[in-house]
Design a protein around this motif. Sequence first.
Motif, PDB file in Angstrom:
ATOM      1  N   ASN A 147      -1.715  -9.108   5.451  1.00 40.16           N
ATOM      2  CA  ASN A 147      -0.958  -7.763   5.593  1.00 40.16           C
ATOM      3  C   ASN A 147      -0.777  -7.136   6.939  1.00 40.16           C
ATOM      4  N   ARG A 203       0.196  -4.376   8.335  1.00 43.76           N
ATOM      5  CA  ARG A 203       0.070  -3.097   8.748  1.00 43.76           C
ATOM      6  C   ARG A 203      -1.633  -3.118   9.041  1.00 43.76           C
ATOM      7  N   LEU A 234       7.767  -8.133  -3.710  1.00 44.64           N
ATOM      8  CA  LEU A 234       8.360  -8.352  -2.444  1.00 44.64           C
ATOM      9  C   LEU A 234       9.842  -8.253  -2.355  1.00 44.64           C
ATOM     10  N   GLU A 270      12.445  -9.280   2.833  1.00 39.53           N
ATOM     11  CA  GLU A 270      11.720  -9.178   4.001  1.00 39.53           C
ATOM     12  C   GLU A 270      10.054  -9.265   3.914  1.00 39.53           C
ATOM     13  N   HIS A 271       9.633  -9.607   2.648  1.00 40.08           N
ATOM     14  CA  HIS A 271       8.332  -9.495   2.349  1.00 40.08           C
ATOM     15  C   HIS A 271       7.548  -8.378   2.316  1.00 40.08           C
ATOM     16  N   ARG A 272       8.457  -7.344   2.275  1.00 42.00           N
ATOM     17  CA  ARG A 272       7.781  -5.689   2.009  1.00 42.00           C
ATOM     18  C   ARG A 272       7.516  -5.433   0.779  1.00 42.00           C
ATOM     19  N   GLY A 297       5.888  -0.802   0.643  1.00 41.31           N
ATOM     20  CA  GLY A 297       6.185  -0.496   2.003  1.00 41.31           C
ATOM     21  C   GLY A 297       5.405  -1.542   3.116  1.00 41.31           C
ATOM     22  N   ASP A 298       4.314  -1.829   2.723  1.00 43.32           N
ATOM     23  CA  ASP A 298       3.477  -2.914   3.387  1.00 43.32           C
ATOM     24  C   ASP A 298       4.339  -4.111   3.624  1.00 43.32           C
ATOM     25  N   GLN A 299       4.121  -4.821   4.814  1.00 38.90           N
ATOM     26  CA  GLN A 299       4.905  -5.985   5.125  1.00 38.90           C
ATOM     27  C   GLN A 299       3.808  -7.099   5.075  1.00 38.90           C
TER      28      GLN A 299
END
Length: 118
Positions: A7, A9, A65, A68-70, A107-109
């Motif tokens: 993660n 973030r 996801l 962009e893998h968000r 929203g986490d990448q």
Amino acid sequence: MAERLVNERTGQTVLATIERARGPWKSFRGLMLRKSIPDDYGLYFTPAQGIHTQFMRFPIDLIYLDEEHRVVKIREAMPPWRLDFTRAAAVIETNTGIARAAGIAPGDQLRIESIAAE
């Protein structure tokens, strides 16, 4: 090649082992008929065109996801014999509670990174 899920973030390794479901058979079979999976394991599908838990023996978390893998959606504790028709660029199947324990939020990448062989 071994890979893990991080993660961005938090910088936390969410899954120490992530396996890609390559090919139509692996994508169809997924985690069916397995008795269990390690807590640090996830199975990555791309694209996600609907997930089923037929013939599964345990509930799973689904982490959806975008390109962009968000993280766009998390479905926690999906029981066996259910369907989820969410469409996404990718989905990760893992043990129940992993998404919450890792603090993953929409929203986490997330990043899949290679692990050097030791």
